[in-house]
Design an enzyme around this catalytic site. Structure first.
Site: not given
Ligand code: PAF
Length: 267
Positions: A36-37, A62, A150
């Site tokens: 995905g990345h 987060q 996603k």
């Molecule tokens: O989607 C993610 O992996 C994270 O929420 C992000 C955008 C890298 C922010 O930490």
């Protein structure tokens, strides 16, 4: 491929690359990279980026107090190799201490799109996401940044932040990458046992041809998942919509054992 740990060093390099006329793409990630990345890096290439900066940072801000910050999977060596192989030109591996200095006290809060869905179930989550993404934008000076569909709500929230705070960049949203089985790729899939993986397939199946929110929830429960939410919303405003129809998005969050998985379908 350059590797940066110090925010200031990344900022300096990006400023110089930009001054030299290079088009910079930012791919923000929390690491433990999967296909995905890699698809985000590939999207950056296709969009003509000269420099692709991948940030790898498990952002503590987060995560809620009872969430998986401590156990979130990390593998710096493998991430570096994957970034290099995929064609990233720089990787940013900051530490929490150099991203959030002593007495850090400024946060970015989006107050509309982040209220429902994951925002309602994970208080403070989007405040943490917006804050770190705003910081990454200020460090990398990207012409555009790539996010995955996603995390549908996240992408909408970030787009709104960019619009409302006049960040000078474009947001590209790349399609969900799935395993052959249909399971959406996620770093959190590594938490799943074989039996749970099997159970988790109900999520993508339930979204193949969703008729009603209730029927989707029923399918998930029948498979043994614990529904966190199933909602149909307007694809742009994220306001609740009664009927699943064109212009809506159906979003699912469900617990498979202890693992919370999300997925969605834009109709
Ligand atoms: O989607 C993610 O992996 C994270 O929420 C992000 C955008 C890298 C922010 O930490």
């Amino acid at each position: 491929m350059k590797t940066f740990r110090e925010p200031k060093k990344l900022q300096k390099w990006c400023r110089e690359r930009k001054a030299a006329g290079r088009k910079i793409a930012l791919v923000p990630t929390m690491g433990y990279l999967h296909e995905g990345h890699i698809s985000l890096i590939e999207a950056a290439k296709r969009k003509g980026a000269d420099e692709i900066v991948v940030s790898v940072f498990v952002n503590p801000v987060q995560f809620g107090p009872n969430e998986d910050y401590a156990k979130y999977p990390r593998d710096e060596k493998a991430d570096l190799a994957k970034c290099r192989a995929a064609g990233a030109t720089a990787v940013f591996f900051p530490t929490p201490e150099n991203m959030y200095l002593d007495r850090h006290s400024v946060y970015v809060v989006e107050e509309d799109l982040s209220k429902g869905l994951c925002g309602a179930r994970r208080p403070g989550h989007f405040r943490g996401v917006c804050t770190v993404v705003a910081k990454l934008f200020n460090l990398a000076h990207p012409d555009f940044a790539v996010f995955g569909q996603k995390d549908y709500q996240q992408a909408q929230v970030i787009k709104r932040m960019v619009r409302d705070l006049n960040f000078d960049l474009d947001i590209v949203v790349a399609p969900i990458v799935r395993e052959k089985s249909g399971l959406a790729k996620s770093s959190r899939n590594t938490y799943l046992s074989d039996a749970e993986r099997e159970m988790a397939l109900a999520i993508s199946r339930s979204l193949q041809d969703p008729k009603t929110v209730k029927s989707v929830a029923k399918q998930l429960e029948k498979a043994g998942l614990k529904v966190d939410y199933v909602e149909c919303v307007d694809a742009e405003t994220l306001e609740p919509r009664r009927k699943i129809e064109k212009g809506t998005c159906v979003l699912v969050a469900a617990y498979c054992g202890k693992t919370r998985l999300i997925d969605n379908k834009v109709i």
